[in-house]
Design a protein around this motif. Structure first.
Motif, PDB file in Angstrom:
ATOM      1  N   UNK A 162      19.428  -4.752  -8.737  1.00 31.10           N
ATOM      2  CA  UNK A 162      19.074  -3.399  -9.186  1.00 31.10           C
ATOM      3  C   UNK A 162      17.951  -2.868  -8.302  1.00 31.10           C
ATOM      4  N   UNK A 163      18.075  -1.626  -7.822  1.00 32.35           N
ATOM      5  CA  UNK A 163      16.947  -1.039  -7.098  1.00 32.35           C
ATOM      6  C   UNK A 163      15.771  -0.766  -8.034  1.00 32.35           C
ATOM      7  N   UNK A 164      14.612  -0.526  -7.442  1.00 31.15           N
ATOM      8  CA  UNK A 164      13.374  -0.416  -8.217  1.00 31.15           C
ATOM      9  C   UNK A 164      12.656   0.887  -7.874  1.00 31.15           C
ATOM     10  N   UNK A 165      12.032   1.500  -8.879  1.00 26.10           N
ATOM     11  CA  UNK A 165      11.193   2.687  -8.653  1.00 26.10           C
ATOM     12  C   UNK A 165       9.768   2.380  -9.105  1.00 26.10           C
ATOM     13  N   UNK A 166       8.804   2.706  -8.235  1.00 21.02           N
ATOM     14  CA  UNK A 166       7.379   2.462  -8.520  1.00 21.02           C
ATOM     15  C   UNK A 166       6.582   3.684  -8.049  1.00 21.02           C
ATOM     16  N   UNK A 167       5.572   4.056  -8.837  1.00 20.38           N
ATOM     17  CA  UNK A 167       4.727   5.196  -8.470  1.00 20.38           C
ATOM     18  C   UNK A 167       3.649   4.793  -7.469  1.00 20.38           C
ATOM     19  N   UNK A 168       3.425   5.679  -6.488  1.00 22.88           N
ATOM     20  CA  UNK A 168       2.292   5.528  -5.562  1.00 22.88           C
ATOM     21  C   UNK A 168       1.305   6.660  -5.823  1.00 22.88           C
ATOM     22  N   UNK A 169       0.033   6.305  -5.933  1.00 22.07           N
ATOM     23  CA  UNK A 169      -1.005   7.310  -6.210  1.00 22.07           C
ATOM     24  C   UNK A 169      -1.701   7.786  -4.940  1.00 22.07           C
ATOM     25  N   UNK A 170      -1.599   6.988  -3.891  1.00 22.61           N
ATOM     26  CA  UNK A 170      -2.277   7.375  -2.647  1.00 22.61           C
ATOM     27  C   UNK A 170      -1.551   6.756  -1.447  1.00 22.61           C
ATOM     28  N   UNK A 171      -2.083   7.055  -0.257  1.00 28.38           N
ATOM     29  CA  UNK A 171      -1.424   6.609   0.980  1.00 28.38           C
ATOM     30  C   UNK A 171      -1.436   5.095   1.143  1.00 28.38           C
ATOM     31  N   UNK A 172      -2.506   4.463   0.695  1.00 28.45           N
ATOM     32  CA  UNK A 172      -2.583   2.994   0.814  1.00 28.45           C
ATOM     33  C   UNK A 172      -1.478   2.352  -0.017  1.00 28.45           C
ATOM     34  N   UNK A 173      -1.301   2.878  -1.228  1.00 30.49           N
ATOM     35  CA  UNK A 173      -0.246   2.320  -2.087  1.00 30.49           C
ATOM     36  C   UNK A 173       1.140   2.604  -1.507  1.00 30.49           C
ATOM     37  N   UNK A 174       1.306   3.765  -0.898  1.00 36.01           N
ATOM     38  CA  UNK A 174       2.584   4.066  -0.232  1.00 36.01           C
ATOM     39  C   UNK A 174       2.895   3.012   0.823  1.00 36.01           C
ATOM     40  N   UNK A 175       1.874   2.670   1.598  1.00 38.87           N
ATOM     41  CA  UNK A 175       2.074   1.702   2.686  1.00 38.87           C
ATOM     42  C   UNK A 175       2.437   0.329   2.125  1.00 38.87           C
ATOM     43  N   UNK A 176       1.877  -0.020   0.966  1.00 42.32           N
ATOM     44  CA  UNK A 176       2.192  -1.315   0.355  1.00 42.32           C
ATOM     45  C   UNK A 176       3.607  -1.321  -0.235  1.00 42.32           C
ATOM     46  N   UNK A 177       3.978  -0.199  -0.847  1.00 41.65           N
ATOM     47  CA  UNK A 177       5.250  -0.153  -1.576  1.00 41.65           C
ATOM     48  C   UNK A 177       6.455   0.084  -0.668  1.00 41.65           C
ATOM     49  N   UNK A 178       6.288   0.981   0.302  1.00 47.01           N
ATOM     50  CA  UNK A 178       7.454   1.462   1.062  1.00 47.01           C
ATOM     51  C   UNK A 178       8.308   0.355   1.687  1.00 47.01           C
TER      52      UNK A 178
END
Ligand code: PEP
Ligand code: MN
Length: 276
Positions: free
Chosen positions: A91-107
């Motif tokens: 199953x694919x996953x959806x997670x919220x990013x609050x800032x650019x650092x979190x985007x870089x970790x999640x993407x």
């Protein structure tokens, strides 16, 4: 020639994004899971019970809580737990990013990036999210007009990322009986205005799990392309948004009802007393 990339050009015009074996915008999508991932055990306990009814797993790692004293999520340590669950159940996953650092970790590891209601107006974050080339789930700010939501989507589309899902999650009105006012008029309007898929999040709108099933049914009837739902294996013990969290069996019933509405056989207790 149209001015905006979000615009629908003809009645059947819709964007469809393929993700694993689902076609978002074409297949009706149930995205569900805990408001917040609380621990590896908790994530596994809830997903183990709901995976048959879920196309996309949701789980917040970085929580934008109104009070700084509230549980703010397990952070990046939960990424591997989510990836493991994602692979185990396919199953694919959806997670919220609050800032650019979190985007870089999640993407690199997360299939869908959620931009939460509070960040809908954060245009640099929208541009950075677009640059990940992931599908972006863009939630409507609780004080945003439909046009402001569409223009926020336009900030992503114009960066070269066409994969935007809009999400109605309730707006602030004078009403206090519900946490927010689920604006299904906006869903009907959005269906006319844009080719982008539209999800509805009745959990954050209602603030009360008992209100979520009827709002799900109404959202489907209004034309939603998917639902974003909070589910917890023991809602009373949830560290975040317990009162609005469904139990796994409530989620199952919602899926049965949604299926019935989509197949045109939803039965109510009463009927309109006319001959068709
Ligand atoms: C969420 O879906 O986890 C969330 C925080 O919702 P919203 O941004 O709509 O408040
Ligand atoms: Mn929540």
């Amino acid at each position: 020639m149209s001015r905006y990339m979000y615009e629908k050009h003809y009645p059947g015009h819709k964007s469809v994004f393929k993700l694993n074996d689902i076609a978002i915008g074409e297949d009706f999508v149930i995205a569900a899971g805990p408001c917040a991932v609380e621990s590896e055990q908790q994530l596994k306990a809830v997903i183990n019970q709901i995976y048959p009814y879920v196309h996309v797993v949701r789980g917040g790692l970085f929580k934008a809580r109104t009070s700084p004293h509230a549980f703010s999520g397990v952070g990046s340590s939960g990424i591997d737990w989510l990836t493991e669950v994602s692979q185990k159940y396919d199953k694919p996953v959806v997670v919220e990013a609050l800032d650019r650092e979190q985007l870089a970790l999640l993407a690199p590891k997360i299939d869908i990036i959620q931009i939460g209601a509070r960040n809908m107006y954060n245009y640099p974050l929208l541009a950075a999210a677009a640059a990940t080339e992931r599908i972006i789930l863009l939630k409507r700010h609780f004080a945003a007009t439909v046009d402001e939501l569409l223009l926020a989507a336009e900030h992503i589309l114009t960066q070269g990322n066409p994969n935007v899902i809009l999400c109605e999650r309730g707006i602030r009105t004078f009403e206090t009986r519900t946490r927010n006012c689920l604006d299904l008029g906006a869903v009907a309007a959005l269906k006319q205005l844009t080719h982008l898929p539209i999800f509805v999040d009745p959990s954050h709108a209602a603030g009360d799990a008992s209100l979520v099933p009827p709002l799900c049914r109404a959202a489907v009837a209004a034309g939603a392309d998917g639902l974003l739902l909070e589910v917890h294996q023991a809602p009373a013990k949830a560290l975040s948004d317990g009162p609005q969290s469904l139990t796994p069996s409530q989620l199952k019933q919602i899926c049965v009802d949604v299926n019935a509405i989509l197949s045109g056989v939803f039965c109510r207790d009463s009927r309109i007393n006319v001959e068709f």
